[in-house]
Design a protein around this motif. Structure first.
Motif, PDB file in Angstrom:
ATOM      1  N   GLU A  13       0.825  -1.211   0.000  1.00  0.00           N
ATOM      2  CA  GLU A  13       0.000   0.000   0.000  1.00  0.00           C
ATOM      3  C   GLU A  13       0.859   1.261   0.000  1.00  0.00           C
ATOM      4  O   GLU A  13       0.507   2.264  -0.621  1.00  0.00           O
ATOM      5  N   LYS A  14       1.999   1.210   0.657  1.00  0.00           N
ATOM      6  CA  LYS A  14       2.914   2.363   0.642  1.00  0.00           C
ATOM      7  C   LYS A  14       3.611   2.489  -0.712  1.00  0.00           C
ATOM      8  O   LYS A  14       3.847   3.600  -1.190  1.00  0.00           O
ATOM      9  N   LEU A  15       3.908   1.352  -1.330  1.00  0.00           N
ATOM     10  CA  LEU A  15       4.498   1.375  -2.669  1.00  0.00           C
ATOM     11  C   LEU A  15       3.511   1.962  -3.681  1.00  0.00           C
ATOM     12  O   LEU A  15       3.919   2.680  -4.601  1.00  0.00           O
ATOM     13  N   VAL A  16       2.223   1.663  -3.497  1.00  0.00           N
ATOM     14  CA  VAL A  16       1.190   2.215  -4.373  1.00  0.00           C
ATOM     15  C   VAL A  16       1.300   3.729  -4.410  1.00  0.00           C
ATOM     16  O   VAL A  16       1.261   4.346  -5.479  1.00  0.00           O
ATOM     17  N   CYS A  17       1.463   4.339  -3.236  1.00  0.00           N
ATOM     18  CA  CYS A  17       1.540   5.807  -3.155  1.00  0.00           C
ATOM     19  C   CYS A  17       2.699   6.356  -3.974  1.00  0.00           C
ATOM     20  O   CYS A  17       2.544   7.354  -4.682  1.00  0.00           O
ATOM     21  N   VAL A  18       3.844   5.712  -3.884  1.00  0.00           N
ATOM     22  CA  VAL A  18       5.026   6.192  -4.605  1.00  0.00           C
ATOM     23  C   VAL A  18       4.827   6.055  -6.108  1.00  0.00           C
ATOM     24  O   VAL A  18       5.080   6.996  -6.868  1.00  0.00           O
ATOM     25  N   PHE A  19       4.349   4.893  -6.549  1.00  0.00           N
ATOM     26  CA  PHE A  19       4.149   4.692  -7.988  1.00  0.00           C
ATOM     27  C   PHE A  19       3.058   5.610  -8.526  1.00  0.00           C
ATOM     28  O   PHE A  19       3.182   6.128  -9.633  1.00  0.00           O
ATOM     29  N   ARG A  20       1.996   5.817  -7.756  1.00  0.00           N
ATOM     30  CA  ARG A  20       0.938   6.728  -8.204  1.00  0.00           C
ATOM     31  C   ARG A  20       1.481   8.143  -8.372  1.00  0.00           C
ATOM     32  O   ARG A  20       1.106   8.857  -9.291  1.00  0.00           O
ATOM     33  N   SER A  21       2.336   8.548  -7.478  1.00  0.00           N
ATOM     34  CA  SER A  21       2.871   9.913  -7.514  1.00  0.00           C
ATOM     35  C   SER A  21       3.941  10.107  -8.578  1.00  0.00           C
ATOM     36  O   SER A  21       4.003  11.150  -9.216  1.00  0.00           O
ATOM     37  N   ASN A  22       4.784   9.098  -8.765  1.00  0.00           N
ATOM     38  CA  ASN A  22       5.978   9.273  -9.596  1.00  0.00           C
ATOM     39  C   ASN A  22       6.006   8.435 -10.859  1.00  0.00           C
ATOM     40  O   ASN A  22       6.920   8.596 -11.667  1.00  0.00           O
ATOM     41  N   GLY A  23       5.067   7.517 -11.024  1.00  0.00           N
ATOM     42  CA  GLY A  23       5.139   6.589 -12.135  1.00  0.00           C
ATOM     43  C   GLY A  23       6.244   5.573 -11.902  1.00  0.00           C
ATOM     44  O   GLY A  23       6.939   5.612 -10.886  1.00  0.00           O
ATOM     45  N   TYR A  24       6.397   4.673 -12.839  1.00  0.00           N
ATOM     46  CA  TYR A  24       7.426   3.649 -12.686  1.00  0.00           C
ATOM     47  C   TYR A  24       8.822   4.244 -12.830  1.00  0.00           C
ATOM     48  O   TYR A  24       9.693   4.027 -11.992  1.00  0.00           O
ATOM     49  N   ASP A  25       9.027   5.013 -13.886  1.00  0.00           N
ATOM     50  CA  ASP A  25      10.363   5.559 -14.138  1.00  0.00           C
ATOM     51  C   ASP A  25      10.807   6.525 -13.039  1.00  0.00           C
ATOM     52  O   ASP A  25      11.981   6.576 -12.699  1.00  0.00           O
ATOM     53  N   GLY A  26       9.882   7.282 -12.495  1.00  0.00           N
ATOM     54  CA  GLY A  26      10.230   8.299 -11.501  1.00  0.00           C
ATOM     55  C   GLY A  26      10.354   7.786 -10.089  1.00  0.00           C
ATOM     56  O   GLY A  26      10.827   8.505  -9.198  1.00  0.00           O
ATOM     57  N   ALA A  27       9.936   6.557  -9.839  1.00  0.00           N
ATOM     58  CA  ALA A  27      10.013   5.991  -8.487  1.00  0.00           C
ATOM     59  C   ALA A  27      11.419   5.467  -8.239  1.00  0.00           C
ATOM     60  O   ALA A  27      11.836   4.489  -8.846  1.00  0.00           O
ATOM     61  N   SER A  28      12.137   6.131  -7.371  1.00  0.00           N
ATOM     62  CA  SER A  28      13.500   5.687  -7.063  1.00  0.00           C
ATOM     63  C   SER A  28      13.465   4.661  -5.938  1.00  0.00           C
ATOM     64  O   SER A  28      12.560   4.657  -5.098  1.00  0.00           O
ATOM     65  N   LEU A  29      14.461   3.810  -5.928  1.00  0.00           N
ATOM     66  CA  LEU A  29      14.563   2.813  -4.876  1.00  0.00           C
ATOM     67  C   LEU A  29      14.694   3.489  -3.512  1.00  0.00           C
ATOM     68  O   LEU A  29      14.120   3.010  -2.521  1.00  0.00           O
ATOM     69  N   SER A  30      15.380   4.604  -3.473  1.00  0.00           N
ATOM     70  CA  SER A  30      15.524   5.344  -2.210  1.00  0.00           C
ATOM     71  C   SER A  30      14.169   5.802  -1.696  1.00  0.00           C
ATOM     72  O   SER A  30      13.862   5.665  -0.508  1.00  0.00           O
ATOM     73  N   GLU A  31      13.353   6.353  -2.589  1.00  0.00           N
ATOM     74  CA  GLU A  31      12.037   6.827  -2.171  1.00  0.00           C
ATOM     75  C   GLU A  31      11.128   5.665  -1.796  1.00  0.00           C
ATOM     76  O   GLU A  31      10.353   5.754  -0.836  1.00  0.00           O
ATOM     77  N   LEU A  32      11.201   4.569  -2.539  1.00  0.00           N
ATOM     78  CA  LEU A  32      10.404   3.391  -2.209  1.00  0.00           C
ATOM     79  C   LEU A  32      10.776   2.861  -0.826  1.00  0.00           C
ATOM     80  O   LEU A  32       9.898   2.520  -0.026  1.00  0.00           O
ATOM     81  N   ALA A  33      12.065   2.819  -0.539  1.00  0.00           N
ATOM     82  CA  ALA A  33      12.527   2.362   0.776  1.00  0.00           C
ATOM     83  C   ALA A  33      12.080   3.331   1.871  1.00  0.00           C
ATOM     84  O   ALA A  33      11.574   2.917   2.916  1.00  0.00           O
ATOM     85  N   GLU A  34      12.259   4.611   1.605  1.00  0.00           N
ATOM     86  CA  GLU A  34      11.884   5.620   2.601  1.00  0.00           C
ATOM     87  C   GLU A  34      10.394   5.551   2.927  1.00  0.00           C
ATOM     88  O   GLU A  34       9.998   5.568   4.094  1.00  0.00           O
ATOM     89  N   LYS A  35       9.567   5.453   1.915  1.00  0.00           N
ATOM     90  CA  LYS A  35       8.116   5.440   2.111  1.00  0.00           C
ATOM     91  C   LYS A  35       7.671   4.209   2.896  1.00  0.00           C
ATOM     92  O   LYS A  35       6.761   4.287   3.714  1.00  0.00           O
ATOM     93  N   THR A  36       8.319   3.075   2.644  1.00  0.00           N
ATOM     94  CA  THR A  36       7.937   1.844   3.337  1.00  0.00           C
ATOM     95  C   THR A  36       8.563   1.734   4.722  1.00  0.00           C
ATOM     96  O   THR A  36       8.129   0.914   5.527  1.00  0.00           O
ATOM     97  N   GLY A  37       9.581   2.542   4.971  1.00  0.00           N
ATOM     98  CA  GLY A  37      10.264   2.466   6.259  1.00  0.00           C
ATOM     99  C   GLY A  37      11.257   1.313   6.324  1.00  0.00           C
ATOM    100  O   GLY A  37      11.717   0.945   7.404  1.00  0.00           O
ATOM    101  N   LEU A  38      11.573   0.749   5.172  1.00  0.00           N
ATOM    102  CA  LEU A  38      12.517  -0.375   5.115  1.00  0.00           C
ATOM    103  C   LEU A  38      13.827   0.069   4.485  1.00  0.00           C
ATOM    104  O   LEU A  38      13.868   1.032   3.721  1.00  0.00           O
ATOM    105  N   LYS A  39      14.857  -0.649   4.787  1.00  0.00           N
ATOM    106  CA  LYS A  39      16.132  -0.429   4.105  1.00  0.00           C
ATOM    107  C   LYS A  39      16.047  -1.080   2.726  1.00  0.00           C
ATOM    108  O   LYS A  39      15.238  -1.968   2.485  1.00  0.00           O
TER     109      LYS A  39
END
Length: 187
Positions: A13-39
């Motif tokens: 569900e947290k990944l959904v937010c990042v992809f919705r906001s940034n698309g696939y190309d714009g979603a960085s691994l750093s932002e995906l990790a940050e949003k989920t609270g995981l390393k």
């Protein structure tokens, strides 16, 4: 093995937010990790295919949600037809946060997302059309008209999300859903 602190569903569900906001190309691994609270390493542990695996999980999660809360409700013959549509449209409001959130099928159909997820995007859209087509036929619409209404419904929902965002006017999304209800129920 230590218990997981964050459940997979919560992560997706947290990944959904990042992809919705940034698309696939714009979603960085750093932002995906940050949003989920995981390393990053924990994300790769849960999603060995990396960002692509995360995107597939998002598509699957939202596809299952739409199946349960929109398509199955729309075609549940134990509920009166008008109520089925009202319930489904209410769930569409939830899915898109009253028009505030983009459709993941749309964001994954842009940039390299389309090349990577073309089949999932196409199948997702087909499911939307099939569900509304079946519903239209249940209302007694002739086959061709039911299909036309179903495609028009998908076009209107998707288009209204884009225009709602572009004009920053949530009433566009709401009016679109009201128009869909009126078309099917002849209000």
């Amino acid at each position: 093995m230590r218990p997981q602190k964050v459940l997979d569903k919560e992560i997706v569900e947290k990944l959904v937010c990042v992809f919705r906001s940034n698309g696939y190309d714009g979603a960085s691994l750093s932002e995906l990790a940050e949003k989920t609270g995981l390393k990053k390493a924990s994300l790769y542990h849960r999603f060995p295919d990396g960002k692509r695996g995360m995107a597939v999980a998002v598509l699957n999660h939202l596809g299952e949600w739409a199946e349960e809360h929109v398509f199955n409700v729309l075609n549940d013959e134990s509920i009166l037809p008008a109520q089925r549509l009202v319930n489904s449209l209410d769930n569409i409001r939830i899915l898109y946060n009253d028009g505030k959130d983009a459709c993941v099928l749309r964001v994954f159909s842009l940039g390299s997302g389309l090349e990577l997820f073309e089949e999932q995007v196409k199948n997702g859209m087909k499911h939307w059309v099939e569900a509304f087509n079946t519903y239209g036929k249940a209302l007694g619409l002739p086959g061709e008209k039911a299909q036309k209404y179903a495609v028009q419904t998908l076009l209107e929902i998707q288009g209204s999300l884009v225009v709602t965002k572009g004009l920053n006017d949530l009433s566009i999304f709401e009016q679109t859903l009201n128009d869909i209800e009126s078309r099917y129920l002849k209000k």
